[in-house]
Scaffold this active site. Structure first.
Site, short mmCIF file in Angstrom:
data_model
loop_
_atom_site.label_atom_id
_atom_site.label_comp_id
_atom_site.label_asym_id
_atom_site.label_seq_id
_atom_site.Cartn_x
_atom_site.Cartn_y
_atom_site.Cartn_z
N THR A 200 0.83 -1.20 0.00
CA THR A 200 0.00 0.00 0.00
C THR A 200 0.87 1.26 0.00
O THR A 200 2.01 1.21 0.45
CB THR A 200 -0.86 -0.05 1.28
OG1 THR A 200 -1.78 -1.13 1.14
CG2 THR A 200 -1.61 1.23 1.56
N ARG A 228 -14.41 -7.29 -0.08
CA ARG A 228 -13.68 -7.12 1.20
C ARG A 228 -13.15 -5.68 1.29
O ARG A 228 -12.61 -5.14 0.34
CB ARG A 228 -12.52 -8.12 1.26
CG ARG A 228 -11.62 -7.98 2.49
CD ARG A 228 -10.38 -7.14 2.21
NE ARG A 228 -9.43 -7.16 3.33
CZ ARG A 228 -8.35 -6.39 3.40
NH1 ARG A 228 -8.06 -5.56 2.41
NH2 ARG A 228 -7.53 -6.45 4.42
N GLY A 230 -10.53 -3.26 3.45
CA GLY A 230 -9.46 -3.21 4.44
C GLY A 230 -9.48 -1.88 5.20
O GLY A 230 -10.46 -1.14 5.16
N ASP A 231 -8.38 -1.59 5.85
CA ASP A 231 -8.31 -0.37 6.67
C ASP A 231 -8.06 0.89 5.84
O ASP A 231 -8.42 2.00 6.27
CB ASP A 231 -7.19 -0.50 7.71
CG ASP A 231 -5.83 -0.68 7.04
OD1 ASP A 231 -5.73 -1.54 6.14
OD2 ASP A 231 -4.88 0.04 7.40
N THR A 251 -0.30 1.01 7.00
CA THR A 251 -0.18 -0.09 6.04
C THR A 251 0.05 -1.38 6.80
O THR A 251 0.79 -1.41 7.78
CB THR A 251 0.97 0.14 5.05
OG1 THR A 251 1.10 -1.01 4.20
CG2 THR A 251 2.31 0.41 5.74
N GLY A 252 -0.59 -2.44 6.35
CA GLY A 252 -0.42 -3.71 7.04
C GLY A 252 -1.67 -4.55 6.92
O GLY A 252 -2.48 -4.35 6.00
N GLY A 254 -5.00 -5.24 7.22
CA GLY A 254 -6.08 -4.29 7.43
C GLY A 254 -7.09 -4.65 8.49
O GLY A 254 -7.60 -3.78 9.20
N1 ASP Z 1 -3.77 -2.40 4.69
C1 ASP Z 1 -4.04 -2.91 3.38
C2 ASP Z 1 -5.28 -3.76 3.44
O1 ASP Z 1 -5.44 -4.51 4.38
C3 ASP Z 1 -2.91 -3.72 2.83
C4 ASP Z 1 -1.56 -3.02 2.86
O2 ASP Z 1 -1.35 -2.16 3.67
O3 ASP Z 1 -0.73 -3.33 2.01
O4 ASP Z 1 -6.05 -3.72 2.52
#
Ligand code: ASP
Length: 339
Positions: A200, A228, A230-231, A251-252, A254
């Site tokens: 991300t 779906r 995410g965050d 980022t991570g 989510g």
């Molecule tokens: N946070 C993002 C998600 O869960 C993924 C990412 O940060 O790469 O969609």
């Protein structure tokens, strides 16, 4: 510096050396106060010097530097923090190294469903889109939601209708396709799982007027189920900005960032608990999100324009640049990033 982190990363640290003397993955720049300041991430994940070749490291450094220079030029010229966040993320969305725009990961159905959000710290106005298909710059659509609509969050077909009505730049489905993302999709298809390295992109900025802004853009997680969320597009989880405290982009993994409202939790610790950005970020990442079993990190900026990076993964692509310094890049948790 304190190290409290999930078992996997604790083991990584133990293997790398004494925890009391290792540089912290949380870095904060010092004074004097800059006229403007910018910081970015290009995703956090389980990569280290062995998994990322010197050529790959050089490519990430070049891409991150280009993104910083783009946003920094906007701020230098007197542009707003929101302008800088959008300009910076737009460049990263066009760069296939990252999981946003071109290069976005594939869903389980083999398409790209893009998420983005933006928040203006001056008035806490915000805009977000989720499940967007067919538009080149999701971050620009998120800005249009913030500035041109009476709503803050659009999904799927409604987001696309809105983007069309606003004249957002369309893109053929093929624009987003890359071999790298497709190879990951095929692997995930084989294992039938969503777990993946992240990529991300996010940006936080302080402009000459003293206003903060934050934005985040992503394809989400490889092989995510259709629909779906995410965050990244969730205000308070993946993105937050408030001139009283900080700007945050996450980022991570989510689901964990939503469950612990990471971006807002950092802000709330500062506003109500008087913590510094550095303290608040570390406590939220390690003691809340990480303690539940999630992984990832954030880039943050306080009112003085000091950037903070906090993560519980071995790596996070990141960089920072301030009016009174030079662009600085970090890839691994142990890298110092001093703009
Ligand atoms: N946070 C993002 C998600 O869960 C993924 C990412 O940060 O790469 O969609």
């Amino acid at each position: 510096m304190r190290w409290t982190c999930p078992l996997g990363f604790s083991l990584f640290l133990i293997a790398c050396g004494p925890t009391t003397e290792s540089p912290s993955p949380t870095e904060e720049a010092g004074s004097p106060t800059p006229e403007w300041s910018l910081a970015i991430h290009g995703g956090a994940g389980h990569f280290d010097t062995e998994r990322l070749s010197p050529d790959q490291q050089a490519a990430y450094r070049a891409s991150l530097t280009l993104a910083l220079r783009t946003g920094g030029a906007v701020l230098e010229a007197g542009g707003s923090a929101v302008d800088a966040v959008v300009a910076t993320i737009s460049v990263m969305e066009d760069d296939s190294l990252f999981n946003a725009g071109r290069g976005a990961v594939y869903t389980a159905s083999g398409v790209h469903e893009l998420d983005a959000s933006i928040m203006n710290g001056a008035d806490r106005n915000c805009g977000a889109i989720t499940g967007l298909q067919g538009f080149r710059h999701p971050i620009q659509v998120a800005r249009q939601v913030m500035e041109e609509s009476e709503h803050v969050f659009f999904s799927g077909h409604g987001a696309e209708e809105f983007a069309s009505a606003m004249g957002a730049e369309p893109a053929e489905a093929g624009w987003f396709d890359t071999k790298k993302a497709h190879d990951r999709y095929l692997k995930a298809l084989d294992r039938d799982t969503t777990r993946e390295k992240f990529g991300t992109v996010g940006c936080v900025a302080l402009d000459r007027e003293g206003h903060l802004a934050a934005g985040t853009s992503t394809g989400g997680m490889t092989y995510k189920r259709h629909g779906r969320i995410g965050d990244s597009p969730v205000i308070g989880a993946g993105t937050w900005a408030d001139d009283r405290t900080c700007a945050i982009s996450a980022t991570g993994w989510g689901e964990y960032f939503i469950r612990t409202a990471v971006a807002h939790d950092i802000h709330a610790r500062m506003l109500h608990g008087g913590e510094t950005l550095d303290e608040a970020a570390e406590r939220t990442i390690q003691d809340e999100m990480g303690a539940l079993g999630g992984d990832g990190g954030i880039v943050g900026m306080d009112r003085e324009g000091s950037p903070t990076f906090s993560m519980n993964t071995p790596g996070m692509f990141r960089g920072a640049w301030q009016s009174n310094g030079e662009p600085a890049i970090g890839l691994f948790a142990t890298d110092e990033v001093e703009p």
